[in-house]
Design a protein around this motif. Structure first.
Motif, PDB file in Angstrom:
ATOM      1  N   PHE A 388       0.824  -1.202   0.000  1.00 12.72           N
ATOM      2  CA  PHE A 388       0.000   0.000   0.000  1.00 12.72           C
ATOM      3  C   PHE A 388       0.862   1.258   0.000  1.00 12.72           C
ATOM      4  CE2 PHE A 388      -2.343   3.303   2.397  1.00 12.72           C
ATOM      5  CZ  PHE A 388      -3.389   3.497   1.497  1.00 12.72           C
ATOM      6  N   VAL A 389       1.877   1.290   0.864  1.00  9.84           N
ATOM      7  CA  VAL A 389       2.783   2.442   0.896  1.00  9.84           C
ATOM      8  C   VAL A 389       3.530   2.569  -0.425  1.00  9.84           C
ATOM      9  CG1 VAL A 389       4.839   3.393   2.006  1.00  9.84           C
ATOM     10  CG2 VAL A 389       3.039   2.385   3.402  1.00  9.84           C
ATOM     11  N   GLY A 390       3.972   1.436  -0.960  1.00 11.99           N
ATOM     12  CA  GLY A 390       4.661   1.453  -2.241  1.00 11.99           C
ATOM     13  C   GLY A 390       3.778   1.972  -3.356  1.00 11.99           C
ATOM     14  N   TYR A 391       2.494   1.588  -3.335  1.00 10.48           N
ATOM     15  CA  TYR A 391       1.559   2.069  -4.354  1.00 10.48           C
ATOM     16  C   TYR A 391       1.371   3.574  -4.264  1.00 10.48           C
ATOM     17  CZ  TYR A 391      -2.879   3.029  -6.673  1.00 10.48           C
ATOM     18  OH  TYR A 391      -3.853   3.575  -7.464  1.00 10.48           O
ATOM     19  N   LEU A 392       1.234   4.101  -3.045  1.00  9.35           N
ATOM     20  CA  LEU A 392       1.083   5.548  -2.868  1.00  9.35           C
ATOM     21  C   LEU A 392       2.319   6.290  -3.383  1.00  9.35           C
ATOM     22  CD1 LEU A 392      -0.532   5.728   0.691  1.00  9.35           C
ATOM     23  CD2 LEU A 392      -1.665   5.975  -1.527  1.00  9.35           C
ATOM     24  N   TRP A 394       4.397   5.222  -5.650  1.00  8.40           N
ATOM     25  CA  TRP A 394       4.409   5.075  -7.109  1.00  8.40           C
ATOM     26  C   TRP A 394       3.462   6.081  -7.766  1.00  8.40           C
ATOM     27  CZ3 TRP A 394       6.839   1.981 -10.768  1.00  8.40           C
ATOM     28  CH2 TRP A 394       6.248   1.914 -12.032  1.00  8.40           C
ATOM     29  N   GLU A 395       2.273   6.222  -7.235  1.00  8.82           N
ATOM     30  CA  GLU A 395       1.260   7.082  -7.845  1.00  8.82           C
ATOM     31  C   GLU A 395       1.572   8.565  -7.675  1.00  8.82           C
ATOM     32  OE1 GLU A 395      -1.552   6.774  -9.663  1.00  8.82           O
ATOM     33  OE2 GLU A 395      -1.030   4.667  -9.993  1.00  8.82           O
ATOM     34  N   PHE A 396       2.034   8.956  -6.488  1.00 10.27           N
ATOM     35  CA  PHE A 396       2.141  10.379  -6.181  1.00 10.27           C
ATOM     36  C   PHE A 396       3.567  10.935  -6.217  1.00 10.27           C
ATOM     37  CE2 PHE A 396      -1.741   8.866  -4.064  1.00 10.27           C
ATOM     38  CZ  PHE A 396      -2.667   9.714  -4.657  1.00 10.27           C
ATOM     39  N   VAL A 397       4.558  10.046  -6.328  1.00 13.87           N
ATOM     40  CA  VAL A 397       5.941  10.520  -6.369  1.00 13.87           C
ATOM     41  C   VAL A 397       6.654  10.010  -7.619  1.00 13.87           C
ATOM     42  CG1 VAL A 397       8.173  10.582  -5.193  1.00 13.87           C
ATOM     43  CG2 VAL A 397       6.060  10.621  -3.854  1.00 13.87           C
ATOM     44  N   TYR A 398       6.685   8.708  -7.804  1.00 18.86           N
ATOM     45  CA  TYR A 398       7.471   8.134  -8.904  1.00 18.86           C
ATOM     46  C   TYR A 398       6.997   8.629 -10.270  1.00 18.86           C
ATOM     47  CZ  TYR A 398       9.698   4.792 -12.013  1.00 18.86           C
ATOM     48  OH  TYR A 398      10.434   4.229 -13.035  1.00 18.86           O
ATOM     49  N   LYS A 399       5.699   8.800 -10.448  1.00 19.60           N
ATOM     50  CA  LYS A 399       5.158   9.185 -11.750  1.00 19.60           C
ATOM     51  C   LYS A 399       5.329  10.667 -12.073  1.00 19.60           C
ATOM     52  CE  LYS A 399       1.687   5.536 -12.312  1.00 19.60           C
ATOM     53  NZ  LYS A 399       0.238   5.249 -12.527  1.00 19.60           N
ATOM     54  N   LEU A 400       5.907  11.411 -11.163  1.00 17.80           N
ATOM     55  CA  LEU A 400       6.125  12.829 -11.417  1.00 17.80           C
ATOM     56  C   LEU A 400       7.140  13.024 -12.536  1.00 17.80           C
ATOM     57  CD1 LEU A 400       6.383  14.133  -7.745  1.00 17.80           C
ATOM     58  CD2 LEU A 400       4.494  14.547  -9.336  1.00 17.80           C
ATOM     59  N   PRO A 401       7.080  14.137 -13.254  1.00 20.66           N
ATOM     60  CA  PRO A 401       8.098  14.414 -14.272  1.00 20.66           C
ATOM     61  C   PRO A 401       9.486  14.494 -13.657  1.00 20.66           C
ATOM     62  CG  PRO A 401       6.218  15.887 -14.509  1.00 20.66           C
ATOM     63  CD  PRO A 401       6.020  15.150 -13.226  1.00 20.66           C
ATOM     64  N   LYS A 402      10.478  14.318 -14.476  1.00 19.54           N
ATOM     65  CA  LYS A 402      11.874  14.214 -14.038  1.00 19.54           C
ATOM     66  C   LYS A 402      12.302  15.345 -13.107  1.00 19.54           C
ATOM     67  CE  LYS A 402      16.494  14.569 -16.100  1.00 19.54           C
ATOM     68  NZ  LYS A 402      17.251  14.546 -17.386  1.00 19.54           N
ATOM     69  N   ILE A 403      12.109  16.572 -13.524  1.00 17.98           N
ATOM     70  CA  ILE A 403      12.580  17.711 -12.730  1.00 17.98           C
ATOM     71  C   ILE A 403      11.813  17.820 -11.426  1.00 17.98           C
ATOM     72  CG2 ILE A 403      12.814  20.225 -12.696  1.00 17.98           C
ATOM     73  CD1 ILE A 403      13.280  20.139 -15.701  1.00 17.98           C
ATOM     74  N   THR A 404      10.503  17.605 -11.481  1.00 14.65           N
ATOM     75  CA  THR A 404       9.697  17.661 -10.258  1.00 14.65           C
ATOM     76  C   THR A 404      10.066  16.523  -9.317  1.00 14.65           C
ATOM     77  OG1 THR A 404       7.891  18.602 -11.546  1.00 14.65           O
ATOM     78  CG2 THR A 404       7.355  17.781  -9.357  1.00 14.65           C
ATOM     79  N   TYR A 405      10.272  15.332  -9.897  1.00 16.95           N
ATOM     80  CA  TYR A 405      10.640  14.179  -9.059  1.00 16.95           C
ATOM     81  C   TYR A 405      11.936  14.440  -8.311  1.00 16.95           C
ATOM     82  CZ  TYR A 405      12.334   9.664  -7.581  1.00 16.95           C
ATOM     83  OH  TYR A 405      12.833   8.651  -6.818  1.00 16.95           O
TER      84      TYR A 405
END
Length: 546
Positions: A388-392, A394-405
């Motif tokens: 569940f933590v990993g999914y959150l 992934w959805e809200f951090v990992y998928k961000l654009p490169k510079i934002t991430y």
């Protein structure tokens, strides 16, 4: 043959230095052959294999054997011989000296030859080059094929005993972390080879995991072994920087081109300093807590407070400065600020995890001894919570654009690392299983990282990013990938072995006086060779009439 770029004094010094070493090694081989021919029944002591020794041989004796001698031939007087005497005997081609040190001379010659191969691949037009191309299908196919082959051929079950409990808990064991480094390194290298830009965020997490292991591994060693000796420190610095130092010399590159090396060196130094200062109080939990807090405060001060980073690091610009020839960025410390800043906290998280490792292992031991029903419930809860933590994330951090991430990465990289650790260690059986092919690759991550830039990829200019591929089979990209990869991995493994061989020869672990003499001799010899190289480069211009 076309050579890209002008020769530097350091490069000339290197070639001047390696020639007599190779000549001395060849002469030692001739002497050994002549000796064997004259006394065929005596055998050759220099061919003793270290792996065949039993566990009773001392470390010093192993070092002597590594240099090509035998145990009976070394007397206490010879062990205390000055470095000056060794240099004199080398220059005069003393036959006894050359025979005793044949293996060391062989290792130095092979190391030197491999670096010349680096130069030929990356700084001349002898070998070809090609453009990078990316296909997601091919990228994933090759990676999963490697996993399948590794699972079929190198699956292994380990039953090592824990140093804390004496039981086979195997939580975050060495086999597992080596495998972890291995599968990450494969993706990291393929990301560079195929220019797989869509995996950028994943690569950032992998690098954070390497830095996490730096904090975890070094803390575990210093906290348990309490070995803060100069010899141990020099051995660690040798492991991290020996190969990259000579790459900088031979290829005329900046240290920061190989940014992983200064990063790991910095965080290793910080772990060493954190535990080394007032180390006799490390057994007190309150002291360790204060040290963790101090580490966080230092990082916050240097990286978070505007202007402090430049003030603190500007004296080290000569070492950490870098400017990409293809970039218009003016600040030489920009690359160092970016690279070190991304993972500025994760090494501390690694230290914290290492400190609580015995506690977690004891808890896991009790869990494994519990009744099956509560054990399944607790493990299921851990898996569900982790996913569940990993999914959150992934959805809200990992998928961000490169510079934002990148802005979120320093504060969130611990999340996927923790999720992986929890899932990877959730059961006793799962902890004991590893794919040894990846574990083997995990042992040579430093060498594969450095070597890829010159004998797998190609830049062609000093400090250039490797944006091209080395081409040995033009117009056949997959066959070229197969051949260059085979050579590249083999060379990386040899460099790993040679680095450790030369470390054993030149960095004695129990002789501080000899270590100091070796360091001084290296500085003096290096300075003399550099001066000779500088004179040889200046001499033609000085001879031209005005």
């Amino acid at each position: 043959m076309v050579i890209y770029g002008l020769l530097t004094p350091s490069q000339v010094a290197y070639f001047i230095g390696i020639v007599p070493v190779v000549c001395a090694w060849l002469y030692s081989e001739y002497l050994d052959h002549r000796k064997s021919f004259s006394f065929p029944k005596a055998g050759r002591s220099s061919d003793i294999n270290l792996s065949e020794l039993d566990g009773t041989a001392s470390e010093n004796d192993r070092a002597v054997l590594l240099e090509g001698g035998n145990l009976q031939a070394v007397s206490p007087g010879e062990k205390n011989t000055s470095v000056t005497s060794y240099v004199f005997r080398f220059l005069t081609l003393d036959e006894t000296f050359l025979l005793e040190n044949k293996l060391t001379l062989r290792a130095m010659s092979e190391f030197g030859a491999l670096l010349i191969y680096f130069y030929l691949c990356d700084r001349t037009n002898i070998l070809g080059q090609s453009e990078k191309t990316y296909s997601r299908d091919l990228f994933l196919f090759l990676y999963f094929l490697l996993i399948i082959v590794s699972a079929i051929t190198s699956f292994k079950i380990h039953n090592d005993k824990s140093p804390f409990s004496g039981k086979s808990i195997m939580y975050l064991n060495r086999h597992q972390t080596e495998e972890w480094k291995g599968w990450m390194q494969v993706l990291f290298l393929m990301y560079h080879y195929f220019a797989a830009k869509e995996f950028y965020n994943a690569i950032r997490v992998f690098i954070a995991a390497y830095v996490w292991m730096t904090g975890f591994g070094n803390f575990s060693y210093y906290y348990i072994r309490k070995d803060f000796s100069l010899a141990r420190f020099i051995q660690m610095m040798w492991r991290l920087n020996f190969l990259v130092l000579f790459c900088c010399i031979v290829l005329n590159n900046s240290y920061m081109l190989y940014y992983i090396c200064p990063m790991h060196t910095l965080f290793t130094l910080m772990v060493y300093g954190a535990l080394g200062i007032f180390n006799k109080y490390n057994e007190h939990g309150a002291v360790i807590a204060v040290k963790f807090l101090a580490c966080f405060l230092v990082v916050i001060l240097i990286w978070e407070v505007p202007g402090v980073f430049d003030i603190f690091w500007s004296p080290f610009t000569f070492l950490l400065g870098y400017k990409d020839p293809a970039s218009n960025l003016q600040s030489p410390l920009h690359e160092w600020h970016f690279r070190s800043g991304l993972d500025r906290y994760i090494w501390i998280i690694g230290m914290i995890y290492a400190y609580y490792h015995p506690t977690v292992e004891r808890w896991m031991e009790k869990l494994e001894e519990a009744e099956i029903k509560p054990r399944i419930i607790i493990k299921s809860a851990i898996v569900i919570a982790s996913l569940f933590v990993g999914y959150l994330w992934w959805e809200f951090v990992y998928k961000l654009p490169k510079i934002t991430y990148n802005k979120y990465h320093p504060y969130t990289s611990w999340i996927p690392i923790t999720v992986y650790i929890c899932i990877r260690n959730v059961t006793q059986h799962f902890r004991c299983y590893t794919l040894t092919l990846f574990a083997w690759l995990g042992k040579i991550t430093l060498e594969t990282y450095i070597s890829q830039i010159h004998i797998w990829l190609r830049s062609g200019i000093p400090d250039g990013q490797p944006k091209l591929l080395l081409s040995l089979i033009p117009d056949y990209p997959l066959l070229n990938f197969m051949l260059t990869t085979s050579i590249y991995v083999a060379v990386s493994y040899r460099l790993f072995e040679l680095t450790n061989t030369l470390k054993s020869a030149f960095v004695p672990s129990k002789n501080g006086k000899r270590l100091g003499q070796n360091l001084l001799a290296a500085i003096v010899i290096g300075s003399i060779l550099y001066c000779i190289g500088l004179i040889l480069l200046k001499l033609p211009a000085a001879m031209v009439p005005v």
